[in-house]
Scaffold this motif. Structure first.
Motif, PDB file in Angstrom:
ATOM      1  N   PHE A  36       0.829  -1.204   0.000  1.00  0.00           N
ATOM      2  CA  PHE A  36       0.000   0.000   0.000  1.00  0.00           C
ATOM      3  C   PHE A  36       0.864   1.256   0.000  1.00  0.00           C
ATOM      4  CE2 PHE A  36      -2.079   3.366   2.477  1.00  0.00           C
ATOM      5  CZ  PHE A  36      -3.164   3.606   1.658  1.00  0.00           C
ATOM      6  N   ALA A  40       0.749   4.311  -2.645  1.00  0.00           N
ATOM      7  CA  ALA A  40       0.544   5.697  -2.237  1.00  0.00           C
ATOM      8  C   ALA A  40       1.659   6.595  -2.760  1.00  0.00           C
ATOM      9  CB  ALA A  40       0.461   5.781  -0.710  1.00  0.00           C
ATOM     10  N   ARG A  43       1.183   7.129  -6.708  1.00  0.00           N
ATOM     11  CA  ARG A  43      -0.178   7.312  -7.220  1.00  0.00           C
ATOM     12  C   ARG A  43      -0.250   8.361  -8.334  1.00  0.00           C
ATOM     13  NH1 ARG A  43      -3.801  11.090  -3.332  1.00  0.00           N
ATOM     14  NH2 ARG A  43      -2.179  12.368  -2.395  1.00  0.00           N
ATOM     15  N   LEU A  81      -6.763  -3.438  -5.262  1.00  0.00           N
ATOM     16  CA  LEU A  81      -6.972  -2.043  -4.881  1.00  0.00           C
ATOM     17  C   LEU A  81      -6.528  -1.100  -5.991  1.00  0.00           C
ATOM     18  CD1 LEU A  81      -5.702  -2.074  -1.167  1.00  0.00           C
ATOM     19  CD2 LEU A  81      -8.072  -2.126  -1.964  1.00  0.00           C
ATOM     20  N   THR A  82      -5.396  -1.422  -6.618  1.00  0.00           N
ATOM     21  CA  THR A  82      -4.876  -0.589  -7.698  1.00  0.00           C
ATOM     22  C   THR A  82      -5.848  -0.563  -8.876  1.00  0.00           C
ATOM     23  OG1 THR A  82      -2.614  -1.163  -7.060  1.00  0.00           O
ATOM     24  CG2 THR A  82      -2.923  -0.221  -9.245  1.00  0.00           C
ATOM     25  N   PHE A  85      -8.471   1.823  -7.919  1.00  0.00           N
ATOM     26  CA  PHE A  85      -7.921   3.173  -7.884  1.00  0.00           C
ATOM     27  C   PHE A  85      -7.763   3.754  -9.288  1.00  0.00           C
ATOM     28  CE2 PHE A  85      -3.997   5.847  -7.871  1.00  0.00           C
ATOM     29  CZ  PHE A  85      -4.525   6.933  -7.176  1.00  0.00           C
ATOM     30  N   GLY A 192     -10.579   0.189  -3.371  1.00  0.00           N
ATOM     31  CA  GLY A 192      -9.534   0.837  -4.172  1.00  0.00           C
ATOM     32  C   GLY A 192     -10.019   2.095  -4.862  1.00  0.00           C
ATOM     33  N   LEU A 195      -9.529   5.159  -2.758  1.00  0.00           N
ATOM     34  CA  LEU A 195      -8.206   5.381  -2.175  1.00  0.00           C
ATOM     35  C   LEU A 195      -7.741   6.829  -2.281  1.00  0.00           C
ATOM     36  CD1 LEU A 195      -6.012   2.275  -3.091  1.00  0.00           C
ATOM     37  CD2 LEU A 195      -6.930   2.944  -0.876  1.00  0.00           C
ATOM     38  N   VAL A 198      -8.562   8.386   0.858  1.00  0.00           N
ATOM     39  CA  VAL A 198      -7.754   7.777   1.916  1.00  0.00           C
ATOM     40  C   VAL A 198      -6.340   8.343   1.886  1.00  0.00           C
ATOM     41  CG1 VAL A 198      -6.775   5.602   2.789  1.00  0.00           C
ATOM     42  CG2 VAL A 198      -9.113   5.658   1.897  1.00  0.00           C
ATOM     43  N   PHE A 199      -5.763   8.469   0.701  1.00  0.00           N
ATOM     44  CA  PHE A 199      -4.423   9.048   0.559  1.00  0.00           C
ATOM     45  C   PHE A 199      -4.405  10.482   1.074  1.00  0.00           C
ATOM     46  CE2 PHE A 199      -3.657   6.077  -3.260  1.00  0.00           C
ATOM     47  CZ  PHE A 199      -3.086   5.122  -2.430  1.00  0.00           C
ATOM     48  N   THR A 204      -4.820   4.490   5.985  1.00  0.00           N
ATOM     49  CA  THR A 204      -4.686   3.239   5.244  1.00  0.00           C
ATOM     50  C   THR A 204      -6.072   2.635   5.061  1.00  0.00           C
ATOM     51  OG1 THR A 204      -4.338   1.996   7.297  1.00  0.00           O
ATOM     52  CG2 THR A 204      -2.373   2.751   6.116  1.00  0.00           C
ATOM     53  N   PRO A 205      -6.309   1.902   3.969  1.00  0.00           N
ATOM     54  CA  PRO A 205      -7.641   1.351   3.714  1.00  0.00           C
ATOM     55  C   PRO A 205      -7.987   0.237   4.688  1.00  0.00           C
ATOM     56  CG  PRO A 205      -6.068   0.508   2.125  1.00  0.00           C
ATOM     57  CD  PRO A 205      -5.343   1.553   2.916  1.00  0.00           C
TER      58      PRO A 205
END
Length: 239
Positions: A36, A40, A43, A81-82, A85, A192, A195, A198-199, A204-205
């Motif tokens: 993760f 981040a 990203r 997750l990616t 995202f 994701g 995210l 979240v970022f 963190t997720p």
């Protein structure tokens, strides 16, 4: 064992041995790169590349995801997750599920070619408890295949190997894998997709979301539905 037989056995086992070797090496060398924190940190680079080269970004992402699953490398959850995202919940979930299924098919074929066919034949020709286990799986293949995909506690790696070792056909494995991983795939892809926020908060997720009641209970309901044919068969036999 003759030299020719030994050579054929070694050739059949080679793909599976390569997968196992890469998995072991990857477990020690890639854990920090498929994390993760790495997502981040990169990203902006990833989103910029996606915006300027959408098709290439999609194909590259799916290729990496397939390799991660096929070689049982660490980072499958981060890859999911990616996908969310970069490509949102939809069509990101479809991309994730398709790549995971292709990767699963690769390791399934390697195991089936190397060990599965011989082991399944031995189980079929055996007596006693081993034969009963094999017959039980054969009688309820669809239900068993969906169950091992839906139950969150079953590791994805084992869910790819077990069917190969008991003689499940490729098409059944592929269909049950694609459909069976849809619930979890959608859940983690949606995580994701969020995210970005979240970022921004520096958090963190919540990767344990699959075990929260509003998610877990419907999944358990699907598990019960998949197990229903097995229960009905047992009841009909007793009757």
């Amino acid at each position: 064992m003759s030299e020719k037989t030994a050579e054929n056995t070694a050739r059949r086992l080679l793909p599976l041995l390569v997968i196992l070797m890469v998995a072991v090496v990857g477990a020690f060398t890639l854990r920090d790169h498929l994390s993760f924190e790495a997502l981040a940190a990169n990203r902006e680079t990833l989103t910029s590349f996606r915006d300027n080269n959408y098709l290439l970004a999609l194909l590259s992402f799916m290729a990496v995801y397939i390799v991660i699953v096929a070689f049982s490398l660490p980072g499958a959850t981060i890859a999911t997750l990616t996908g969310g995202f970069l490509f949102a919940t939809f069509p990101g979930a479809f991309f994730n599920i398709t790549a995971a299924t292709i990767g699963a098919v690769i390791i399934f074929l390697a195991a089936k070619w190397g060990l599965g066919e011989k082991l399944a034949a031995k189980m079929e020709n055996s007596d006693g408890a081993v034969k009963k286990i094999k017959d039980g799986i054969d009688e309820n293949q669809w239900s068993m295949l969906f169950l091992i995909r839906l139950v969150p506690a079953v590791p994805f790696f084992l869910a790819n190997l077990i069917p190969a070792l008991v003689g499940v056909s490729l098409w059944r494995f592929t269909i049950s894998t694609f459909i069976g991983i849809i619930p979890g795939g959608i859940v983690y892809t949606s995580v994701g997709a969020g995210l970005g926020e979240v970022f921004d908060r520096g958090e963190t997720p919540n990767l344990g979301i699959i075990f929260e009641p509003h998610i877990l209970l419907p999944v358990l309901g699907l598990c019960a539905l998949a197990a229903l044919p097995i229960l009905l068969k047992k009841l009909s036999k007793k009757a």
